[in-house]
Design an enzyme around this catalytic site. Structure first.
Site, PDB file in Angstrom:
ATOM      1  N   LYS A   1      19.095   7.190  49.106  1.00  0.00           N
ATOM      2  CA  LYS A   1      18.837   5.692  48.938  1.00  0.00           C
ATOM      3  C   LYS A   1      18.917   5.274  47.399  1.00  0.00           C
ATOM      4  CE  LYS A   1      16.078   5.316  53.090  1.00  0.00           C
ATOM      5  NZ  LYS A   1      14.673   5.948  53.575  1.00  0.00           N
TER       6      LYS A   1
ATOM      7  N   HIS B   1      12.981  18.921  62.268  1.00  0.00           N
ATOM      8  CA  HIS B   1      12.548  18.085  60.676  1.00  0.00           C
ATOM      9  C   HIS B   1      11.868  19.030  59.684  1.00  0.00           C
ATOM     10  CE1 HIS B   1      14.608  14.454  62.381  1.00  0.00           C
ATOM     11  NE2 HIS B   1      14.412  14.739  63.373  1.00  0.00           N
TER      12      HIS B   1
ATOM     13  N   LYS C   1       7.412   8.517  47.943  1.00  0.00           N
ATOM     14  CA  LYS C   1       7.590   9.593  49.145  1.00  0.00           C
ATOM     15  C   LYS C   1       6.220   9.788  49.417  1.00  0.00           C
ATOM     16  CE  LYS C   1      10.124  12.292  46.799  1.00  0.00           C
ATOM     17  NZ  LYS C   1      11.273  12.734  47.492  1.00  0.00           N
ATOM     18  N   ARG C   2       6.112  10.199  50.771  1.00  0.00           N
ATOM     19  CA  ARG C   2       4.546  10.532  51.241  1.00  0.00           C
ATOM     20  C   ARG C   2       3.989  11.807  50.056  1.00  0.00           C
ATOM     21  NH1 ARG C   2       2.558   9.383  56.523  1.00  0.00           N
ATOM     22  NH2 ARG C   2       0.779  10.757  55.598  1.00  0.00           N
TER      23      ARG C   2
ATOM     24  N   LYS D   1       6.065  18.538  47.854  1.00  0.00           N
ATOM     25  CA  LYS D   1       6.776  17.424  47.169  1.00  0.00           C
ATOM     26  C   LYS D   1       6.609  17.333  45.677  1.00  0.00           C
ATOM     27  CE  LYS D   1       7.241  14.627  51.289  1.00  0.00           C
ATOM     28  NZ  LYS D   1       8.551  14.326  51.724  1.00  0.00           N
TER      29      LYS D   1
ATOM     30  N   THR E   1      15.710  11.642  52.491  1.00  0.00           N
ATOM     31  CA  THR E   1      16.676  10.523  52.648  1.00  0.00           C
ATOM     32  C   THR E   1      16.246   9.709  51.400  1.00  0.00           C
ATOM     33  OG1 THR E   1      15.008   9.780  54.323  1.00  0.00           O
ATOM     34  CG2 THR E   1      16.950  10.890  55.283  1.00  0.00           C
TER      35      THR E   1
HETATM   36  C1  26V Z   1       4.098  16.322  62.125  1.00  0.00           C
HETATM   37  C2  26V Z   1       3.055  15.635  62.585  1.00  0.00           C
HETATM   38  C3  26V Z   1       2.148  16.650  63.232  1.00  0.00           C
HETATM   39  C4  26V Z   1       1.040  15.929  63.795  1.00  0.00           C
HETATM   40  C5  26V Z   1       0.604  14.560  63.503  1.00  0.00           C
HETATM   41  C6  26V Z   1       1.779  13.781  63.237  1.00  0.00           C
HETATM   42  C7  26V Z   1       3.003  14.522  62.779  1.00  0.00           C
HETATM   43  C8  26V Z   1       3.998  13.748  62.495  1.00  0.00           C
HETATM   44  C9  26V Z   1       5.090  14.073  62.067  1.00  0.00           C
HETATM   45  C10 26V Z   1       5.179  15.445  61.852  1.00  0.00           C
HETATM   46  C11 26V Z   1       6.423  16.130  61.444  1.00  0.00           C
HETATM   47  C12 26V Z   1       6.946  15.369  60.153  1.00  0.00           C
HETATM   48  C13 26V Z   1       8.238  15.858  59.956  1.00  0.00           C
HETATM   49  C14 26V Z   1       9.115  15.031  58.879  1.00  0.00           C
HETATM   50  O1  26V Z   1       8.771  14.097  58.826  1.00  0.00           O
HETATM   51  N1  26V Z   1      10.211  15.448  58.326  1.00  0.00           N
HETATM   52  C15 26V Z   1      11.108  14.919  57.533  1.00  0.00           C
HETATM   53  O2  26V Z   1      12.157  14.592  58.236  1.00  0.00           O
HETATM   54  C16 26V Z   1      13.144  13.742  57.548  1.00  0.00           C
HETATM   55  C17 26V Z   1      13.890  13.160  58.288  1.00  0.00           C
HETATM   56  O3  26V Z   1      14.774  14.372  58.711  1.00  0.00           O
HETATM   57  C18 26V Z   1      13.624  14.687  56.256  1.00  0.00           C
HETATM   58  O4  26V Z   1      14.281  13.933  55.473  1.00  0.00           O
HETATM   59  C19 26V Z   1      12.428  15.162  55.435  1.00  0.00           C
HETATM   60  O5  26V Z   1      12.850  16.244  54.547  1.00  0.00           O
HETATM   61  C20 26V Z   1      11.328  15.946  56.442  1.00  0.00           C
HETATM   62  O6  26V Z   1      10.004  16.439  55.656  1.00  0.00           O
END
Ligand code: 26V
Length: 808
Positions: free
Chosen positions: A660, A358, A548-549, A554, A656
């Protein structure tokens, strides 16, 4: 899709009686003293019984058919509220509304009592929730596996413009949707030793064990035809209390085991792409992976008897690398418990797993320090070494250059040795997918360049999707009614039929109705923001939305700098024909992400100045909506005119929110990044505003030496905007608050705001011009809504089901 098959309905009086019964006998309240959350619980309990009947029938049917099951392993499920989802998929919304009316209870009021289940950070967690809903709607037998966090995503409060994080207590009033399953409990070990016993078999003796216990939540599919299970693990100590210690007066020491196990499930890591190097995070990952894999293996043996048929009956999907340790856990169970030879265990494992990537951001690629890994999971470390030896042998046969071998290895040898979870997930899976076409291409060229050479058939693309049931049918009922009026209700079961709306794009009468729906949604949002924040917005102005975050890639800051430039221009020429607009921002920053928090503060500083400037009046407003979550998204999205999708090209894997918003008739202003590229292909070049450098141009700029200072100095607007930020125009109380931020833009600007700024501003003015032609704008909005059905998560899940899981 099969003909609708609504479950039997009660008449309102009968249902009202059931609700009152539940209130009295299960909640223990009477009608006089019941508060809204009591009514909520009673209503859920009354309908839940029907859901349970469907749930058992679904489980029995899958069992009888000997069906292959899909297991979606995810550390995040960002579900939001469940009531409207479950009730409307069961087809009982209106029935419940009238039953409650006879009791003088307002369904909308009690619906808002339900806390958001916010067991996720952002896109990755919400995707998992949309996928669960689509799996049930497509009648695919599936389980979601995750952690039942006691505290989900933090609640965001804004104090003097700054983000403050507060704990979210979603379980405070109990959770009527879940069922604890004590009988589905497993021991999960940590630490200790792994050594051969007298027979030569390896035996892992953990130093510590906790118990994982399942909590099941039903996931109702469309028209209630199938109900799947979301199984979330909670942790209990083996000895909750050491009575000897307690009785000897050591009241704290007696509870150590309880506290240690509870720590595992206490929090969701509130970061969505920063390294969480904490040992606790690795313990969480192993805890939930081990419990899930043990449960899957147990079910397989119980139903099918022979572990060797696992890949025919189970498809396990890893949602990013967070559950990647599952690969080593399944190997451990196959080798140490089921006595399979390594090669056979490996064959079963690779056939069973699929892995979804992701993000390409290097800081989000998980790796664990080797000494930590070895101490916590000694047996898994041995298994990973054995896998690595096998893989590197294969790699050397192909190409034994050092660079190639280094890129394949499961161990990162640069500096402190670390275990690379993305490489482990890749080699342990038969399918590795990206989440949008561009992202998948970049995966092959960057992070997985070497692994893609070694296994050229494994990487594939599955562009993300969203469930139209939650994000259109439930959150935008007026648009749905208008669509039904125009094209009938066939699109509710076959969403591709929504394309028929396209025929009405030029129809003036339809345009009027379409924009009346939008206006109504904007009035609802304006009213919500007046009530919750005290701001006054003109619903006739253009609602420009970035939700968004908060993350530098972003580029909320790009949006904000353009807002400042526009503000300057309006102030210099207030007499011009400006388009009145509201810039709406919302999103959370990871608690440790200082720069993201500074951007939130700047947004609020700009809002304070702009919103109270009499020269500007209603021409420009800036709003930062606190505590963005799924429920807020459900109100903001149907009210948006313009959708900001402006990441640095190559950095947003998919997005995503972009889907929406477009589905609800917002026009996109965006870069050629993530799924924006495919949205453009579907809605057409004339119905989207694209600007900025492409991913390959970004790469080229970086390689040839990027010079932001020169770009800034060549842009009068950007120079002026940055000067006002740097000189404290927006921060009289602390004029240097943004000096470092501006300094970084001049000297590094890693996310290339300067490269895209002028193009972005020009494109915003094109948006304004388009807005002035109301009919042309609405035509484009209708075409967007009509052409977004490809982005349904039903389409995405069908592709996973066919190409990866082989269940349809
Ligand atoms: C990484 C970490 C690192 C450690 C702490 C907790 C944590 C939580 C999540 C992540 C990875 C996040 C990756 C993510 O959210 N990617 C998003 O995924 C969406 C669904 O595929 C996508 O639409 C977004 O573009 C993408 O940023």
């Amino acid at each position: 899709m099969a003909a609708p098959n609504p479950p039997a309905l009660d008449n309102p009086e009968v249902l009202a009686e059931k609700i009152v019964d539940a209130l009295i006998y299960r909640i223990g309240k009477d009608q006089k003293t019941a508060r809204p959350h009591d009514w909520l619980a009673a209503t859920v309990l009354a309908i839940r019984d029907r859901i349970i009947d469907k749930w058992f029938a679904s489980t029995r049917a899958a069992h009888k058919a000997g069906a292959k099951r899909v297991y979606y392993l995810s550390l995040e499920f960002l579900i939001g509220r469940l009531l409207r989802d479950a009730f409307s998929n069961m087809g009982v919304m209106e029935e419940v509304r009238s039953a409650l009316q006879t009791l003088e209870v307002d369904l909308e009021i009690i619906r808002e009592q339900e806390p958001d289940a916010a067991l996720g950070n952002g896109g990755l967690g919400r995707l998992a929730a949309c996928f669960m809903e689509s799996l049930a709607s497509l009648e695919i037998p599936a389980y979601g596996y995750g952690i039942r966090y006691l505290n989900g995503m933090f609640r965001q409060r804004i104090d003097d413009g700054w983000q403050v994080e507060l704990p979210e207590n979603w379980l405070d009033h109990g959770n009527p949707w879940e069922f604890e399953r004590r009988e589905s409990s497993y021991k999960v070990g940590f630490g200790g030793e792994a050594a051969a016993d007298e027979t030569g078999m390896i035996k892992w003796v953990p130093a510590e064990q906790v118990i994982a216990t399942a909590f099941d939540t039903p996931v109702v599919g469309w028209r209630g035809k199938r109900v799947n299970t979301l199984r979330l693990w909670s942790a209990y100590p083996i000895d909750p209390i050491r009575l000897d210690a307690f009785n000897a007066g050591d009241h704290i020491g007696a509870l150590v085991a309880k506290n240690r196990s509870e720590a595992l499930i206490r929090v969701l890591y509130p970061a969505d792409s920063s390294p969480a190097g904490q040992e606790l995070r690795l313990r969480q990952e192993y805890f939930f992976s081990s419990a899930s894999i043990q449960d899957i293996v147990r079910r397989h043996i119980q139903y099918f008897g022979d572990i060797k048929t696992l890949p025919d009956k189970a498809a396990i999907q890893l949602n990013d690398t967070h559950p990647a340790i599952s690969v080593a856990e399944l190997m451990r169970l196959l080798i140490d418990i089921h006595n399979l030879p390594f090669a056979e265990a490996w064959d079963i494992t690779v056939k069973t797993f699929g892995y979804t990537n992701h993000t390409l951001l290097p800081e989000a690629l998980e790796s664990w320090s080797l000494p930590l890994f070895e101490r916590l999971l000694p047996r898994h470390m041995q298994i990973i070494y054995a896998i690595n030896a096998k893989i590197l042998r294969e790699a050397r046969a192909k190409n034994d250059s050092d660079e190639f071998i280094r890129s394949i290895s499961l161990i990162d040898e640069n500096g402190e040795r670390r275990v690379r979870m993305a490489n482990l997930a890749f080699v342990g899976s038969h399918s590795i997918n990206g989440v949008a076409a561009l992202h998948t291409d970049l995966m092959k060229e960057t992070v997985f360049h070497g692994l893609h050479q070694l296994y050229p058939n494994r990487i594939n693309n599955k562009t993300n999707g969203i469930t139209q049931r939650r994000w259109l049918f439930q959150s935008n009922p007026d648009l749905v009614n208008l669509a039904k009026e125009a094209i009938g209700d066939g699109f509710m079961d076959d969403f591709s039929k929504i394309a028929e709306l396209g025929k009405f794009a030029k129809d003036k009468a339809f345009q009027e109705k379409f924009s009346a729906v939008k206006l109504k949604n904007k009035i609802r949002l304006a009213e919500h923001l007046r009530r919750t924040m005290g701001v006054k917005l003109d619903p006739h102005s253009l609602f420009d939305v970035q939700i968004k975050r908060i993350h530098e890639y972003k580029r909320q800051l790009l949006n904000l700098l353009e807002t400042i430039a526009l503000y300057d221009q309006i102030r210099s020429h207030p007499e011009k024909n400006w388009v009145p607009q509201v810039k709406i921002f919302a999103g959370k920053a990871a608690s440790s992400y200082t720069r993201a928090k500074q951007i939130i503060k700047l947004t609020n500083d700009v809002a304070r100045r702009v919103n109270f400037d009499p020269v500007v009046g209603d021409l420009l407003k800036v709003v930062f909506v606190p505590n963005y979550n799924v429920s807020q998204a459900e109100i903001i999205i149907p009210a948006a005119d313009l959708s900001e999708q402006i990441s640095t090209a190559g950095m947003e894997a998919s997005g995503t929110g972009n889907m929406k918003l477009a589905m609800n008739g917002a026009l996109t202003i965006g870069t050629l990044d993530g799924a924006n590229v495919e949205i453009k292909d579907n809605v057409g070049d004339d119905n989207i505003f694209i600007f900025g450098k492409t991913a390959s141009e970004v790469l080229e700029l970086r390689q040839n030496g990027y010079n932001p200072r020169e770009l800034i100095e060549n842009s009068a607007e950007l120079t002026q905007a940055l000067n006002s930020v740097a000189s404290g125009v927006f921060a009289h109380d602390d004029p240097n608050r943004y000096s470092d931020l501006v300094h970084d833009l001049y000297n590094s600007d890693y996310f290339m705001l300067a490269a895209d700024f002028d193009d972005y501003c020009d494109t915003q003015r094109k948006v304004d011009n388009q807005w002035l032609d109301k009919s042309a704008w609405t035509e484009k909005a209708i075409i967007n809504s009509a052409n977004m059905s490809w982005f349904s998560s039903d389409r995405t899940i069908s592709e996973y089901a066919k190409d990866i899981w082989r269940v349809i």
